[in-house]
Design an enzyme around this catalytic site. Structure first.
Site, mmCIF file in Angstrom:
data_model
loop_
_atom_site.group_PDB
_atom_site.id
_atom_site.type_symbol
_atom_site.label_atom_id
_atom_site.label_comp_id
_atom_site.label_asym_id
_atom_site.label_seq_id
_atom_site.Cartn_x
_atom_site.Cartn_y
_atom_site.Cartn_z
ATOM 1 N N MET A 1 41.444 35.407 49.967
ATOM 2 C CA MET A 1 42.275 36.003 51.005
ATOM 3 C C MET A 1 41.418 36.977 51.810
ATOM 4 S SD MET A 1 45.857 36.506 49.079
ATOM 5 C CE MET A 1 45.132 37.506 47.814
ATOM 6 N N ARG B 1 43.519 45.636 52.975
ATOM 7 C CA ARG B 1 42.950 44.797 51.919
ATOM 8 C C ARG B 1 44.022 43.983 51.210
ATOM 9 N NH1 ARG B 1 39.819 48.927 48.103
ATOM 10 N NH2 ARG B 1 38.656 47.035 47.597
ATOM 11 N N SER C 1 56.099 14.519 13.050
ATOM 12 C CA SER C 1 54.991 14.914 13.905
ATOM 13 C C SER C 1 55.318 14.435 15.308
ATOM 14 C CB SER C 1 53.692 14.281 13.412
ATOM 15 O OG SER C 1 52.657 14.581 14.323
ATOM 16 N N GLY D 1 37.498 36.199 47.208
ATOM 17 C CA GLY D 1 37.198 35.677 48.535
ATOM 18 C C GLY D 1 38.226 34.724 49.109
ATOM 19 N N ARG E 1 38.338 46.221 37.991
ATOM 20 C CA ARG E 1 39.184 45.196 37.362
ATOM 21 C C ARG E 1 38.413 44.620 36.188
ATOM 22 N NH1 ARG E 1 38.357 41.269 42.465
ATOM 23 N NH2 ARG E 1 36.131 41.023 42.239
ATOM 24 N N LYS F 1 44.354 44.959 42.619
ATOM 25 C CA LYS F 1 43.587 45.964 43.344
ATOM 26 C C LYS F 1 44.407 47.240 43.505
ATOM 27 C CE LYS F 1 41.050 44.068 46.522
ATOM 28 N NZ LYS F 1 40.978 43.287 47.761
ATOM 29 N N CYS G 1 50.926 16.066 17.370
ATOM 30 C CA CYS G 1 49.604 15.441 17.354
ATOM 31 C C CYS G 1 49.234 14.815 18.690
ATOM 32 C CB CYS G 1 49.519 14.411 16.235
ATOM 33 S SG CYS G 1 50.674 13.048 16.439
ATOM 34 N N HIS H 1 29.268 34.562 46.002
ATOM 35 C CA HIS H 1 30.431 33.713 45.739
ATOM 36 C C HIS H 1 30.116 32.630 44.713
ATOM 37 C CE1 HIS H 1 33.192 30.331 46.644
ATOM 38 N NE2 HIS H 1 34.063 31.313 46.673
ATOM 39 N N TYR I 1 52.403 23.298 12.563
ATOM 40 C CA TYR I 1 51.000 23.164 12.950
ATOM 41 C C TYR I 1 50.842 22.394 14.256
ATOM 42 C CZ TYR I 1 51.154 18.313 11.328
ATOM 43 O OH TYR I 1 51.462 16.989 11.188
HETATM 44 P P1 ADP Z 1 37.910 41.386 48.124
HETATM 45 O O1 ADP Z 1 39.215 41.283 47.439
HETATM 46 O O2 ADP Z 1 37.519 40.155 48.836
HETATM 47 O O3 ADP Z 1 36.861 41.943 47.222
HETATM 48 P P2 ADP Z 1 38.210 44.013 49.186
HETATM 49 O O4 ADP Z 1 39.544 44.434 49.682
HETATM 50 O O5 ADP Z 1 37.821 44.506 47.865
HETATM 51 O O6 ADP Z 1 38.107 42.444 49.300
HETATM 52 O O7 ADP Z 1 37.163 44.485 50.264
HETATM 53 C C1 ADP Z 1 35.851 44.057 50.223
HETATM 54 C C2 ADP Z 1 34.916 45.212 50.379
HETATM 55 O O8 ADP Z 1 35.188 45.934 51.557
HETATM 56 C C3 ADP Z 1 34.983 46.237 49.278
HETATM 57 O O9 ADP Z 1 34.243 45.865 48.178
HETATM 58 C C4 ADP Z 1 34.368 47.425 49.955
HETATM 59 O O10 ADP Z 1 32.963 47.346 49.913
HETATM 60 C C5 ADP Z 1 34.833 47.272 51.366
HETATM 61 N N1 ADP Z 1 35.973 48.152 51.575
HETATM 62 C C6 ADP Z 1 37.277 47.886 51.428
HETATM 63 N N2 ADP Z 1 38.026 48.963 51.703
HETATM 64 C C7 ADP Z 1 37.175 49.948 52.027
HETATM 65 C C8 ADP Z 1 37.324 51.322 52.395
HETATM 66 N N3 ADP Z 1 38.517 51.891 52.464
HETATM 67 N N4 ADP Z 1 36.209 52.001 52.651
HETATM 68 C C9 ADP Z 1 35.002 51.440 52.573
HETATM 69 N N5 ADP Z 1 34.785 50.163 52.240
HETATM 70 C C10 ADP Z 1 35.860 49.423 51.964
HETATM 71 MG MG MG Z 2 36.915 43.619 46.249
#
Ligand code: ADP
Ligand code: MG
Ligand code: MG
Length: 926
Positions: A131, A120, A813, A129, A364, A50, A880, A482, A900
């Site tokens: 962390m 984040r 082998s 989801g 990503r 990220k 093998c 999810h 191989y």
């Molecule tokens: P995850 O890794 O679980 O996707 P994120 O860190 O991406 O968690 O956060 C989840 C969501 O929270 C993001 O997709 C976004 O919608 C919202 N978010 C995170 N940071 C910001 C921010 N600075 N401003 C607005 N929304 C945010």
């Molecule tokens: Mg995210």
């Protein structure tokens, strides 16, 4: 198939080496903002996926809210120092916060103009989801009023505050989500509101007060009002979330090391919840389920963060954004198209629109199904976005398994009425018994049952249940929920958002259109169409398999042609040969069709179990004299010869490695207990006939052959030495068949492989027999052919003595199954009991029978290669064992200099791809 997905990340390097730039420079915090970032896309180790994506997007001039990333190294320091952060790093964070405040023109904790941030998590590998992330940090009782004043939007200010308390309470203070949900429902009910957006400022103010009482009651403290304290607590909670149970389980499944840590991103908030001109959403540049080139995703008006994924309201398809906010939509399309070009791969992105202003929050590489992976890789080449070489690296070898997985028999499927339809989140045919909890899914699947996990909505805690289920079926949630994301990644058929399902978890049943389905009942669904049926449905081979089997013309299957194209690109770059383990002609034919250009292991004993052969084999074993034994062997000879002939033909002249008899002889005889029962019965009837005599003789021989430890007993080359006439018969059958095939124009070179050799004299003994009999056979057939004599290296001593053994062996082998067993001293058949616990306790990272133990067994392989080639530089060497089909192991074998790998026929495509990736990785590193 379920087990296979486990290895989907094996090709990732377990030990990231180059993680020291920060350590060297002493830098631990990386700023991004105002079009410039300290980091970039190549710094995932340090910044997490990220953080590196935010930096790269900032550098590219895209609209990204400013912020800073606290590196993954700090996470490791946090754990080493038992939860403490050194003051120097604290100071670095403080100075970056200052810079952020200047950039944002707002101050954390200010009453007039408060800066709000998100905190984040984000590791090198995305762990959806697993962390935690906290939004709207910086709000307190005063700042919320400041925010209201600044924006003239009290509803928005209090909505943000209540969200913050909810997330902070859950993530940092460990208060269960339910406690807050409960209050939200209560307020909604009291105000007659259906949706969260129906709540006005005063209702939200009420909610904030209730949330604060929840915190007080549950955490035994007031909700922290000091934003600096909030920030420190949130940061530490994100670090702690790296070691929460579900994150650990996720890493175990995907083979992600525990010691790489997570980064923490602190970023200025932008708001999708200011009203109807704001929104939040997620999407993909292409369809991650089918691979189709279409803009794909969902958004919600007047919402924040995870609302889309959490299934709180039903999100709208992203195309509709064009109608609502055309300018922002157009910009989003432009940016994401650019990102796809830039990263040369499908992007999975997250965005927020604040008052019609677009902000990018994440990008990503998108996780995708195996089907989509192949479609996308071939499309990107056709669009000239990537070269074939780059395309090869875009497909995970294990993902190819999904393309070979069965579907439903279309006729059977048509017969059953559709019970309901959900969103087709992840393709594939799933059929099994309904369970309602992840734990039960695990329990039942351990009992050998096939289960479908049915949930209102899955949560990250369900991961273990999803992993073992045949498929996942949910009632709520969209294509990016999810269940959908994880299902696609695991290659698990999934149907989500099947809204007709009324799930009653308490009573362990669901109702759908008037029907009640109880736990244990069968359901089936098609993850490509979303159709769900209440029945057990037989499945059919995949389209690719149908082509390979000749039932479908290649021209009729788009996916087959793409699959074939991708693999033919892969073949251009690999240096490792790919053979197959196949015992019978039809298996050999399948392996050839999948691209195997050799048989690395043909087990002759499997032929002994063929129709009508066991009695002859038993006669051979029971023979009291050599003469009797030879009589039985003479009967087996033509049968084996026919088998070999068929395998040679199927392989069209490619090398075929045939192993002489390996298992202990008692495997061909009835069990002792069964014989005793039979004898007792016969005795009871009083008929002392020939049958009873025969059974008694058999029992006597079974008892003679009994071994305490047959795995370490009279088997392999030891049988060949004590019963040379078996080696003679097998040699004769092989050479005669090869002579005949050669005469018919197929120039096969058989490779006769003696198993379990640890001493050079064992091989010398057997080689003398083979050479003598081969000469006789060729003379009889009137033709001279080439053949090789070699050995399996599977006893550790074989590797150590490889130099001497290679004087006689023309090829090696590695039998890595037995070698793993003998190196560890684990019985393959009994190790299951403790291997699981070993992995849980991290005594072993992975199952050494599934993926090669590089340090131990791998070292023996290297020694064997080195010593063998010292004696005989051109020694042909293969492997093998089961590891021949495992991507991570294939990387190792490539590096070890093998010629191989030999895998099961179905794993041949994956092995071709993995071998190619191994070759490319080595070249890139050069
Ligand atoms: P995850 O890794 O679980 O996707 P994120 O860190 O991406 O968690 O956060 C989840 C969501 O929270 C993001 O997709 C976004 O919608 C919202 N978010 C995170 N940071 C910001 C921010 N600075 N401003 C607005 N929304 C945010
Ligand atoms: Mg995210
Ligand atoms: Mg998310």
């Amino acid at each position: 198939m379920a087990k296979r997905t486990k290895q989907s990340s094996k090709r990732r390097t377990p030990n990231p080496k180059s993680r020291t730039p920060g350590a060297k420079s002493g830098k631990h915090v990386y700023f991004f903002g105002r079009g410039k970032a300290d980091g970039n896309r190549h710094m995932k180790d340090l910044l997490g996926g990220k953080g590196s994506g935010l930096a790269e997007m900032t550098n590219a001039g895209l609209p990204v809210p400013p912020g800073f990333t606290i590196s993954t190294e700090v996470c490791n320091i946090f754990y080493k120092q038992k939860g403490k952060i050194p003051s120097a790093i604290d100071a670095e964070i403080a100075s970056n916060l200052k810079k952020l405040e200047q950039t944002a023109g707002a101050t954390l904790g200010s009453t007039e103009n408060p800066l709000l941030v998100s905190v984040r998590s984000g590791a090198k590998f995305s762990m959806p989801g697993m962390m935690d992330t906290i939004l709207n940090l910086g709000l307190n009782d005063d700042a919320v009023e400041g925010l209201k004043g600044r924006t003239q939007n009290g509803r928005f200010a209090y909505d943000s505050y209540r969200r913050f308390i909810q997330m902070f309470g859950n993530v940092v203070l460990d208060i269960p989500k339910d406690a807050f949900e409960h209050e939200l429902e209560a307020v909604k009910k009291a105000r007659g509101a259906k949706l969260d957006t129906d709540l006005d400022e005063s209702a939200l103010g009420d909610l904030v007060a209730r949330y604060k009482s929840v915190v007080k009651a549950r955490a035994k403290r007031d909700f922290p009002q000091d934003p600096k304290e909030q920030l420190t607590m949130a940061r530490d909670a994100v670090f702690r979330s790296w070691m929460n149970a579900r994150a650990i389980e996720y890493r175990r499944i995907y083979d992600i090391p525990d010691d790489i840590g997570t980064a923490v991103n602190v970023q200025m908030m932008v708001f999708g919840n200011t009203g109807d001109r704001s929104a939040t959403g997620v999407g993909f540049t292409r369809n991650p389920a089918t691979g189709a080139k279409e803009f794909y995703g969902e958004f919600l008006i007047n919402a924040q963060g995870e609302d889309v994924v959490a299934g709180i309201r039903t999100p709208q398809p992203i195309r509709e954004l064009g109608g609502v906010m055309p300018k922002a939509y157009k910009q989003l399309r432009e940016i994401t198209t650019r990102l796809e070009k830039h990263y040369k791969d499908v992007q999975d992105f997250e965005f927020t629109i604040q008052d019609e202003q677009l902000y990018m929050l994440q990008t990503r590489s998108g996780k995708r199904t195996g089907h989509a992976a192949v479609v996308i890789a071939t499309d990107l080449v056709a669009e000239k976005l990537v070269t074939p070489k780059e395309a090869i690296l875009l497909v995970d070898p294990d993902a190819l398994d999904q393309l070979l997985a069965p579907g439903f028999d279309p006729d059977e499927w048509k017969k059953i009425p559709v019970a309901t339809k959900g969103l087709p989140a992840s393709p594939g045919a799933a059929s099994g018994q309904v369970v309602f909890t992840a734990d039960q899914a695990v329990e039942w699947s351990n009992q050998g049952k096939q289960v479908i996990l049915v949930r209102r909505e899955t949560v990250p805690d369900d991961i273990h249940g999803m992993f073992v289920a045949q498929g996942i079926l949910t009632a709520t949630g969209g294509m990016t929920s999810h269940a959908a994301v994880v299902g696609r990644q695991m290659g698990k058929p999934s149907v989500v958002g099947a809204g007709d399902l009324e799930i009653d978890e308490g009573r362990r049943q669901f109702r759908v259109n008037g029907k009640t389905v109880k736990e244990g009942d069968y359901v089936s669904f098609n993850g490509l169409t979303g159709e769900v049926k209440i029945a057990r449905v037989a499945s059919t081979p995949s389209e690719i398999l149908q082509v390979v089997d000749g039932a479908l013309a290649p021209a009729k299957s788009d996916i087959y042609r793409r699959f074939d194209k991708l693999l033919s690109w892969a073949d251009k770059f690999r240096t490792l040969g790919v053979y197959a383990n196949a015992d019978l002609p039809d298996q050999a034919a399948l392996a050839y069709a999948f691209g195997a250009r050799g048989i690395g292991l043909c087990r002759t004993e499997h032929m002994f179990f063929g129709e009508g052969r066991i009695p002859i084999v038993q006669r051979m074993i029971l023979a009291d004299t050599e003469a009797d034994r030879r009589k039985a062997l003479d009967e087996l000879l033509p049968l084996q010869r026919d088998d070999f002939y068929g395998v040679f033909k199927a392989m069209r002249g490619c090398p075929v490695t045939i192993r002489t008899i390996d298992p202990p002889l008692h495997e061909f005889l009835p069990k002792r207990e069964e014989l005793m029962v039979d004898i007792a019965k016969l005795e009871a009837t009083g008929k002392n006939g020939a049958e009873l005599d025969e059974k008694r003789r058999l029992l006597h021989r079974v008892e003679q052959l009994h071994e305490f430890n047959p795995m370490l007993g009279h088997r392999g080359v030891r049988l060949g030495i004590t019963y040379p006439e078996i080696t003679e018969m097998q040699t004769r059958a092989i050479i005669e068949a090869a002579c005949r095939v050669n005469r018919e124009g197929v120039k096969v070179v058989p490779e006769i492989m003696i198993p379990l050799v640890g001493l050079e004299k064992e091989l010398r003994d057997q080689k003398a027999i083979v050479d003598r009999v081969a000469a006789e056979a060729m003379k009889k057939e009137g033709i001279t052919i080439k053949y090789l004599v070699g050995t399996m290296i599977e006893v550790p001593r074989g590797s150590l003595a490889a130099g001497e053994i290679a004087e006689d062996a023309e090829f090696f082998s590695f039998g890595t199954n037995d070698m793993t067993q003998l190196t560890f001293g684990y019985s393959r058949d009994d190790a299951g009991k403790f291997l699981k616990i070993y992995q849980e306790r991290k005594i072993l990272d992975k199952d050494p029978f599934a993926s090669i133990d590089v340090e131990g067994v791998g070292a023996l392989v290297r020694i064997g290669v080195e010593r063998g080639r010292k004696t005989r530089p051109a020694l042909k060497i293969g492997i093998c064992g089961e590891h021949g089909g495992d991507a991570a192991s294939i990387h190792f074998f490539h590096q070890a200099g093998l010629n191989y790998v030999s895998a099961s026929p179905y794993r041949v495509p994956a092995a071709r791809l993995a071998a190619s990736q191994a070759a490319l990785a080595t070249r890139v590193g050069d």
